[in-house]
Design an enzyme around this catalytic site. Structure first.
Site, PDB file in Angstrom:
ATOM      1  N   ASP A 125       0.843  -1.192   0.000  1.00  0.00           N
ATOM      2  CA  ASP A 125       0.000   0.000   0.000  1.00  0.00           C
ATOM      3  C   ASP A 125       0.881   1.247   0.000  1.00  0.00           C
ATOM      4  O   ASP A 125       2.076   1.194   0.293  1.00  0.00           O
ATOM      5  CB  ASP A 125      -0.978  -0.006   1.184  1.00  0.00           C
ATOM      6  CG  ASP A 125      -0.288   0.138   2.528  1.00  0.00           C
ATOM      7  OD1 ASP A 125       0.206   1.234   2.815  1.00  0.00           O
ATOM      8  OD2 ASP A 125      -0.270  -0.846   3.292  1.00  0.00           O
ATOM      9  N   ALA A 126       0.284   2.379  -0.347  1.00  0.00           N
ATOM     10  CA  ALA A 126       1.059   3.598  -0.578  1.00  0.00           C
ATOM     11  C   ALA A 126       1.891   4.010   0.625  1.00  0.00           C
ATOM     12  O   ALA A 126       3.003   4.526   0.482  1.00  0.00           O
ATOM     13  CB  ALA A 126       0.120   4.736  -0.985  1.00  0.00           C
TER      14      ALA A 126
END
Length: 255
Positions: free
Chosen positions: A113-114
């Site tokens: 995830d970012a």
């Protein structure tokens, strides 16, 4: 050299392909074959005249080797703020800036995830990528998490014993406390698990009352991030590729 470079129906001599793939020089490859350290399709080969076909699987000392040099395998230390997409539809910073420097059309194996940094594999080997990324094959990943609060031994035990989340039961394969601040504001935890569920480490730590402040993936299967800095890339070594290819073959890859 790739198999496409040779149109001989009988294939290419084993030692020649091993040398072209960077396993060893042709002479050393011949010595490896003569010593009985090379297998083709699971059988030891000692004759130097053996020819290899595209569908054959070759290993040295039990570790698979990649004969197709058109395949590329790159390790990226993904920085925080980069989404695991080659071209993000919402215009956020993505992996395109990293893969654009390669002639090959690379794509990411799985996702981070970012807000999670760390080890991400980029490759043009779709079959291997499928095996490594698919949750059913159970490739282990290790994360280091900085979390809020003072983590106790009981919390570590809960992570490995497991509990129910909204999408089913989950348990870490391993977990250990690295540091716990004297002021109890934050702790460092190492978690190893094979699950590929979305944001699973963050959700597990939320569930036990320790929200993540910072999360880094340090290990993916046999690969270690080492000293690679955020935003940096490097090609995998022949040994690292061999270990990944061995995992892929053990889980049903035809290459």
């Amino acid at each position: 050299m790739t198999f496409a470079d040779s149109e001989q129906p009988e294939g290419v001599r084993l030692q020649k392909l091993m040398a072209a793939a960077g396993v060893a020089s042709r002479r050393v490859s011949e010595n490896l074959i003569a010593a009985g350290r090379v297998e083709v399709n699971g059988e030891v080969v000692t004759e130097l005249g053996r020819r290899v076909m595209p569908e054959d699987q070759v290993s040295v000392d039990g570790v698979a080797i990649q004969l197709d040099t058109s395949r590329r395998y790159v390790m990226l230390n993904k920085p925080v703020g980069i989404v695991s997409s080659l071209q993000d539809e919402r215009g956020r910073p993505d992996l395109g800036r990293f893969v654009s420097q390669y002639e090959e059309r690379l794509f990411n194996v799985g996702r981070l995830d970012a807000q999670t940094s760390g080890l991400l594999i980029l490759t043009n080997d779709g079959e291997m990528a499928h095996v490594l990324a698919h949750p059913s094959f159970g490739v282990m990943k290790t994360y280091i998490a900085k979390v809020r609060g003072k983590v106790t031994a009981q919390t570590i035990a809960k992570l490995t014993t497991g509990f129910e989340l909204e999408d089913g039961f989950i348990a870490a394969d391993k977990a250990r406390l690295l540091t716990s601040g004297s002021n109890a504001d934050a702790s460092m935890v190492e978690i190893t698990l094979h699950s590929g569920r979305n944001r699973i480490v963050r959700r597990m730590l939320d569930e036990v009352g320790h929200p993540v402040i910072d999360l880094v993936r340090r290990q993916f299967g046999p690969l270690h991030l080492g000293t690679l800095k955020a935003g940096q890339l490097r090609d995998l070594t022949k040994e690292e590729v061999g270990k990944l290819l061995t995992i892929a073959r053990e889980n049903g890859s035809t290459r």
